[in-house]
Scaffold this motif. Sequence first.
Motif, mmCIF file in Angstrom:
data_model
loop_
_atom_site.group_PDB
_atom_site.id
_atom_site.type_symbol
_atom_site.label_atom_id
_atom_site.label_comp_id
_atom_site.label_asym_id
_atom_site.label_seq_id
_atom_site.Cartn_x
_atom_site.Cartn_y
_atom_site.Cartn_z
ATOM 1 N N ALA D 120 0.843 -1.199 0.000
ATOM 2 C CA ALA D 120 0.000 0.000 0.000
ATOM 3 C C ALA D 120 0.878 1.250 0.000
ATOM 4 N N ASP D 121 1.928 1.229 0.842
ATOM 5 C CA ASP D 121 2.847 2.374 0.946
ATOM 6 C C ASP D 121 3.414 2.761 -0.418
ATOM 7 N N GLU D 122 4.059 1.809 -1.046
ATOM 8 C CA GLU D 122 4.859 2.123 -2.241
ATOM 9 C C GLU D 122 4.037 2.064 -3.519
ATOM 10 N N PHE D 123 3.053 1.148 -3.587
ATOM 11 C CA PHE D 123 2.381 0.893 -4.864
ATOM 12 C C PHE D 123 0.923 1.373 -4.879
ATOM 13 N N GLY D 124 0.351 1.612 -3.722
ATOM 14 C CA GLY D 124 -0.995 2.161 -3.661
ATOM 15 C C GLY D 124 -2.060 1.243 -4.231
ATOM 16 N N GLY D 125 -1.777 -0.055 -4.271
ATOM 17 C CA GLY D 125 -2.739 -1.017 -4.819
ATOM 18 C C GLY D 125 -2.002 -2.213 -5.382
ATOM 19 N N ASP D 126 -2.723 -3.031 -6.167
ATOM 20 C CA ASP D 126 -2.090 -4.170 -6.831
ATOM 21 C C ASP D 126 -0.969 -3.701 -7.767
ATOM 22 N N ILE D 127 -0.010 -4.566 -7.997
ATOM 23 C CA ILE D 127 0.956 -4.324 -9.081
ATOM 24 C C ILE D 127 0.376 -5.002 -10.315
ATOM 25 N N HIS D 208 -1.034 4.828 1.524
ATOM 26 C CA HIS D 208 -0.343 5.367 0.364
ATOM 27 C C HIS D 208 -0.169 6.874 0.481
ATOM 28 N N ASP D 209 -1.219 7.536 0.928
ATOM 29 C CA ASP D 209 -1.159 8.988 1.070
ATOM 30 C C ASP D 209 -0.090 9.398 2.091
ATOM 31 N N ARG D 210 -0.092 8.735 3.248
ATOM 32 C CA ARG D 210 0.898 9.060 4.272
ATOM 33 C C ARG D 210 2.311 8.814 3.767
ATOM 34 N N TYR D 211 2.531 7.649 3.118
ATOM 35 C CA TYR D 211 3.876 7.269 2.682
ATOM 36 C C TYR D 211 4.392 8.251 1.633
ATOM 37 N N GLN D 212 3.525 8.669 0.728
ATOM 38 C CA GLN D 212 3.958 9.569 -0.338
ATOM 39 C C GLN D 212 4.157 11.001 0.163
ATOM 40 N N ASN D 213 3.464 11.361 1.252
ATOM 41 C CA ASN D 213 3.475 12.772 1.658
ATOM 42 C C ASN D 213 4.107 13.042 3.015
ATOM 43 N N VAL D 214 4.241 12.030 3.862
ATOM 44 C CA VAL D 214 4.773 12.278 5.199
ATOM 45 C C VAL D 214 6.075 11.529 5.439
ATOM 46 N N TYR D 215 6.186 10.290 4.909
ATOM 47 C CA TYR D 215 7.359 9.443 5.128
ATOM 48 C C TYR D 215 8.622 10.124 4.584
ATOM 49 N N GLY D 216 9.749 9.843 5.224
ATOM 50 C CA GLY D 216 11.023 10.337 4.728
ATOM 51 C C GLY D 216 11.304 11.748 5.200
#
Lengths: 221, 221, 221, 221
Positions: D120-127, D208-216
């Motif tokens: 969910a973090d990196e891909f936001g759904g199925d690959i 996904h939203d948190r990982y893309q916008n808050v992580y790092g």
Amino acid sequence: MSVIEKLRVEVCDLHRELIRWGLVAWTAGNVSARVPGEDLLVIKPSGVSYEDLSPEAMVVADFSGRLVDGHHAPSSDTEAHGYVYAHMPHIGGVVHTHSPYATAWAARGEPIPCSITAMADEFGGDIPVGPFALIGSDAIGRGIVETLAGHRSPAVLMRQHGPFTIGATAKAAVKAAVMCEDVARTMHLARQLGPVERLPSQAVDSLHDRYQNVYGQKGAR
Amino acid sequence: MSVIEKLRVEVCDLHRELIRWGLVAWTAGNVSARVPGEDLLVIKPSGVSYEDLSPEAMVVADFSGRLVDGHHAPSSDTEAHGYVYAHMPHIGGVVHTHSPYATAWAARGEPIPCSITAMADEFGGDIPVGPFALIGSDAIGRGIVETLAGHRSPAVLMRQHGPFTIGATAKAAVKAAVMCEDVARTMHLARQLGPVERLPSQAVDSLHDRYQNVYGQKGAR
Amino acid sequence: MSVIEKLRVEVCDLHRELIRWGLVAWTAGNVSARVPGEDLLVIKPSGVSYEDLSPEAMVVADFSGRLVDGHHAPSSDTEAHGYVYAHMPHIGGVVHTHSPYATAWAARGEPIPCSITAMADEFGGDIPVGPFALIGSDAIGRGIVETLAGHRSPAVLMRQHGPFTIGATAKAAVKAAVMCEDVARTMHLARQLGPVERLPSQAVDSLHDRYQNVYGQKGAR
Amino acid sequence: MSVIEKLRVEVCDLHRELIRWGLVAWTAGNVSARVPGEDLLVIKPSGVSYEDLSPEAMVVADFSGRLVDGHHAPSSDTEAHGYVYAHMPHIGGVVHTHSPYATAWAARGEPIPCSITAMADEFGGDIPVGPFALIGSDAIGRGIVETLAGHRSPAVLMRQHGPFTIGATAKAAVKAAVMCEDVARTMHLARQLGPVERLPSQAVDSLHDRYQNVYGQKGAR
């Protein structure tokens, strides 16, 4: 450096690739190169550990597996390598390993189906299975040569034993051994969770032709 | 260097092979060597990390597992090693690991069937399963010795525990541990996608005989 | 060096063990240590690559996950670590990874059954499964603490997420993470080819007691 | 250093990550970067071994795959990379591998279900799975672009071929390739021993939203 001195260095160095790509355990596995224009080959000594390999430790043998030059007994697979060189004049290198995924297919006696582009590229079809044969006669060599005769594949899975690979050079045979284990693993993983279709033969032909003739750098193929 | 000093160096170095071939996690696993002519063995100290091992950290213990010389408590498997030395006078080295594939067969209590030439070479048949036994008595040692009595295999899978291997030297026992995990993995992979037949017993005998008597360099076997 | 400076070095170094034992990919995974006597912890910064970690890059945070000292934002799992320290006063270290085999059990929501001695030693029983919980509240921390309350296991598999491990020190928590992946893999392999029985609870008790109280060197446990 | 000189260094260095994380065998796999503001890309030469890669060996090509600057023929996948840059203007990096677990899902033509938080973090759904397409036309590039159009995933599994990943930078595309293989393996392992449920779509969105916008770290995302 003489041709044989160069081949000792090359064959010695290529054994490191077997370790690096995880194809061998302890002293198993061996690489050989044909001595151009002579009925001789350069190969790993028998049962010597990978850390103790040096160009000087490599041995020169004839195609029956008899020691011609060197301080150690040649690999116990030398006779099989020699048979290949004697019967496949275009072949310059032979590799044998017990790499785990390829040997697992060999243990079941099941060819690896050509279902992914990486297999079409390097092997041009299925990787075939050769007969079960005991060491100590020409049975292994004969099994390799007879099985590969009808295939584009540079790899054969000797039944209940392991893969042998061939190439125009020793390096090409090592590459085939690395790719054989790589596709054996990928196809093993693929098949674990469901059926996999073979690629259409036309696609295999097209991929194999491009890979053999266009891929890589001119003069380095 | 005294005999014991040499054995400390040898046993210490051999532990690196356990890491190198992926047989152990954290501080698990141990190698020992018999002190020739004495009822003593050299073994890894208990629970010390592989990075902190040095020849001086190795310990000398008697066959009951009691510390005789060294600054650390001996491995908690020392008693099992000692029992093997006391009851198998031709054995000079013992190794114990929880290597993942071999321990998986041990967890099911299933012998590894001798279906590939690499197994016939090194093990001369199936790798057998020993009883489940708790640490803290001679039960593990007894289980190893009684199970291996009827086999050519230098490896036994102690049930729901892991493999123990033996050899004429500590190095030979380490080799058996490396090969045990290698064939445990290959046979695991082979069996995942279908049934595998055992090799005919005549082929096993022939391969085992050649490997034990012809393979390798004279004097290095 | 102050206590916090020492913890920065220790926590930084322990992250290398996560790489060395194959527990993490890219920047995933984190180790923390409690600052003794204070409501503070030292942890990895968020999303920084393992190669760029240095003691100075480690951050100090409070138990709500707020940055107290350091130049980077703390790991996004800091709140979960903090909750554990706040509610388990005897715990000095916490580790979180997505190590593949342990996370595979977590994905199915299936506890790892205690069927091999290595599990009895380190975990004293099954490795339990905690609830699925979203990041960004105290749900993960609460899930860890509530699940571990009824178990001797220092590891919990958070459902569809991955393992968290705890220990008296950060090093002990890292050890638990390494052993958790090791037994997750062995039990996965064992179960692939057939059913596996749990060890009898008396044997588990005996093994766990010995490992926690006798194994290793006095003073180093 | 010019922009292109910097990209040659960056692209060369990133190829080492493919080896380090076990994504490639022999000369397979390639990383490219867009040259900002120009219809050009920097990519690995075809069939050159990873040890022989240097910034100077990298080549500059146009989006049709034609060599613009450099001493080697460009990777035979250059045309597919170029198509992505031409049709996805926000993309700065593309990676292609035959990493074993991702390629196993591709061989079956099965999307990787989003069942763990790391996905969910990196891909936001199925690959998702893209079409089977032969090299030598724009079919691969088109398949990548059309498949990724409807997805948040930076990875696509090209059927019976292998994964392609994209990113705002070449480094981000390499990260996606590493994470793609990591989750392909974890989900493979999870599914081997039983069914796995997808995460609820609301949880996937939130993670996904948190990982893309808050992580790092701010500015390093």
